[in-house]
Design a protein around this motif. Structure first.
Motif, short mmCIF file in Angstrom:
data_model
loop_
_atom_site.label_atom_id
_atom_site.label_comp_id
_atom_site.label_asym_id
_atom_site.label_seq_id
_atom_site.Cartn_x
_atom_site.Cartn_y
_atom_site.Cartn_z
N THR A 64 0.66 -1.12 -0.08
CA THR A 64 -0.12 -0.04 -0.44
C THR A 64 0.83 1.34 -0.11
O THR A 64 1.00 2.27 -0.82
CB THR A 64 -1.07 -0.02 1.43
N LEU A 65 1.76 0.83 0.88
CA LEU A 65 2.89 2.57 0.49
C LEU A 65 3.65 2.74 -0.66
O LEU A 65 3.42 3.41 -1.06
CB LEU A 65 3.71 2.28 1.93
N ASN A 66 3.99 1.54 -1.47
CA ASN A 66 4.58 1.85 -2.40
C ASN A 66 3.58 1.97 -3.42
O ASN A 66 4.33 3.18 -4.06
CB ASN A 66 5.69 0.35 -3.18
N ASP A 67 2.55 1.58 -3.46
CA ASP A 67 1.69 2.22 -4.44
C ASP A 67 1.18 3.66 -4.09
O ASP A 67 1.25 4.64 -5.47
CB ASP A 67 -0.03 1.34 -4.24
N ALA A 68 0.82 4.20 -2.77
CA ALA A 68 0.64 5.54 -2.41
C ALA A 68 1.87 6.21 -2.73
O ALA A 68 1.75 7.44 -3.30
CB ALA A 68 0.12 5.57 -0.75
N LEU A 69 3.02 5.82 -2.97
CA LEU A 69 4.50 6.91 -3.48
C LEU A 69 4.81 6.50 -4.67
O LEU A 69 5.23 7.39 -5.37
CB LEU A 69 5.96 6.23 -2.96
N ALA A 70 4.08 5.82 -5.25
CA ALA A 70 4.75 5.91 -7.10
C ALA A 70 4.38 7.06 -7.97
O ALA A 70 5.00 6.81 -8.29
CB ALA A 70 3.24 4.72 -7.73
N PRO A 71 3.07 7.85 -7.72
CA PRO A 71 2.98 9.04 -8.23
C PRO A 71 4.13 10.21 -7.47
O PRO A 71 4.14 11.34 -8.34
CB PRO A 71 1.73 9.43 -7.48
N PHE A 72 5.03 9.74 -7.07
CA PHE A 72 6.31 10.61 -6.47
C PHE A 72 6.97 10.81 -6.58
O PHE A 72 8.45 9.45 -5.82
CB PHE A 72 5.96 10.98 -4.99
N GLU A 89 20.48 13.77 -8.29
CA GLU A 89 21.47 15.18 -8.99
C GLU A 89 22.68 15.51 -8.63
O GLU A 89 22.69 14.95 -7.37
CB GLU A 89 20.07 15.96 -9.17
N ALA A 90 23.88 14.82 -8.82
CA ALA A 90 25.04 14.81 -8.75
C ALA A 90 25.53 16.29 -9.17
O ALA A 90 24.82 17.24 -9.59
CB ALA A 90 25.89 14.35 -9.75
N LEU A 96 18.47 13.92 -3.88
CA LEU A 96 17.19 13.26 -4.99
C LEU A 96 16.41 14.16 -4.50
O LEU A 96 16.78 15.28 -3.82
CB LEU A 96 16.28 12.47 -3.71
N SER A 97 15.86 15.09 -5.83
CA SER A 97 14.35 15.90 -5.50
C SER A 97 13.86 15.56 -6.74
O SER A 97 13.39 14.09 -6.90
CB SER A 97 15.49 17.05 -6.69
N ALA A 98 12.53 16.14 -6.53
CA ALA A 98 10.88 15.79 -6.95
C ALA A 98 11.38 15.10 -8.80
O ALA A 98 11.73 16.55 -8.70
CB ALA A 98 9.68 17.02 -6.43
N ALA A 99 10.45 14.50 -8.69
CA ALA A 99 10.83 14.65 -10.51
C ALA A 99 9.50 15.10 -10.96
O ALA A 99 9.26 15.44 -12.22
CB ALA A 99 11.14 13.00 -10.97
N ARG A 100 8.31 15.19 -10.46
CA ARG A 100 7.50 15.58 -10.83
C ARG A 100 7.74 17.85 -10.96
O ARG A 100 8.30 17.81 -9.88
CB ARG A 100 6.00 15.91 -9.49
N GLU A 101 6.81 18.06 -10.98
CA GLU A 101 7.10 18.89 -11.64
C GLU A 101 5.49 20.59 -11.26
O GLU A 101 5.30 21.90 -11.67
CB GLU A 101 7.40 19.49 -12.96
N ALA A 119 8.28 12.15 0.29
CA ALA A 119 9.31 10.53 0.57
C ALA A 119 10.88 10.40 0.32
O ALA A 119 11.27 9.89 0.49
CB ALA A 119 9.18 10.22 -1.34
N ILE A 120 11.14 11.80 -0.03
CA ILE A 120 12.46 11.91 0.33
C ILE A 120 12.97 11.55 2.12
O ILE A 120 14.46 10.81 2.23
CB ILE A 120 12.89 13.36 -0.53
#
Length: 197
Positions: free
Chosen positions: A99-107, A112-113, A121-126, A136-137
């Motif tokens: 359930t947690l993995n499914d809820a985190l999937a949209p994030f 980034e180096a 880690l940063s958001a891929a969503r914009e 999530a981070i």
């Protein structure tokens, strides 16, 4: 970091996670004659947008839609279910993990180096929910360093508040031993007395 997370000395690296989990307050008990009402700080999309903005997680683009709001509530529900498990059981509970993995999937997150600092880690969503990627981070980072095991849910059925266990052996069961702990111990004592009669 909120006043609440500062008051209970939650480390900054877990503050958003702690605050987000506690936007749902299911406490329902009376303390010194005052009833504590249940509440939800996220009553709708605007409340979520305000909550994120107050923590510097505000949207760069767009507004929070009803569908986005439902996505946020799913991650909160899954996170609370995960934190309700004993730390030793969290990684064994396939249902809660699924359930947690499914809820985190949209994030999704982006690695980034950076010169001289390594990778972050940063958001891929914009969109308007990009700020919730911080949850999530924090979950990821806390798992790596072991501090996530100190984030727990109060064992009192009347409370269920998420707290940070600062005890040395990390064995606390209640958010406040003087409040929930005493109430639970008193209740157990009364039940034993009734059974003894």
């Amino acid at each position: 970091m909120s006043k609440e997370s500062r008051k209970f000395q939650v480390p900054d690296v877990l503050a958003n996670l702690y605050d987000f989990a506690n936007t749902l307050d299911v406490r329902h008990f009376t303390h010194f004659g005052v009833e504590h009402p249940e509440s939800d700080a996220l009553g709708g999309p605007k409340d979520l947008a305000d909550w994120m903005r107050e923590r510097g997680l505000g949207a760069k683009r767009g507004h929070v839609t009803p569908a986005m709001f439902e996505t946020a509530l799913r991650i909160r529900e899954a996170l609370r279910a995960y934190l309700q498990c004993e730390p030793s059981e969290r990684l064994r509970n396939k249902s809660v993990l699924g359930t947690l993995n499914d809820a985190l999937a949209p994030f999704p997150l982006r690695v980034e180096a950076h010169a001289g600092r390594g990778a972050t880690l940063s958001a891929a969503r914009e969109d308007a929910l990009a700020g919730l990627s911080a949850i999530a981070i924090e979950l990821h980072d806390a798992t790596l360093v072991g501090t996530l095991d100190r984030l727990k849910m109060c064992a009192s059925e009347d409370c269920r508040r998420v707290f940070f266990d600062r005890s040395k052996p990390s064995t606390r069961r209640w958010c406040m031993s003087t409040l929930c702990g005493n109430r639970m111990k008193t209740r157990a004592y009364r039940e034993r007395q009734r059974e003894a009669k």
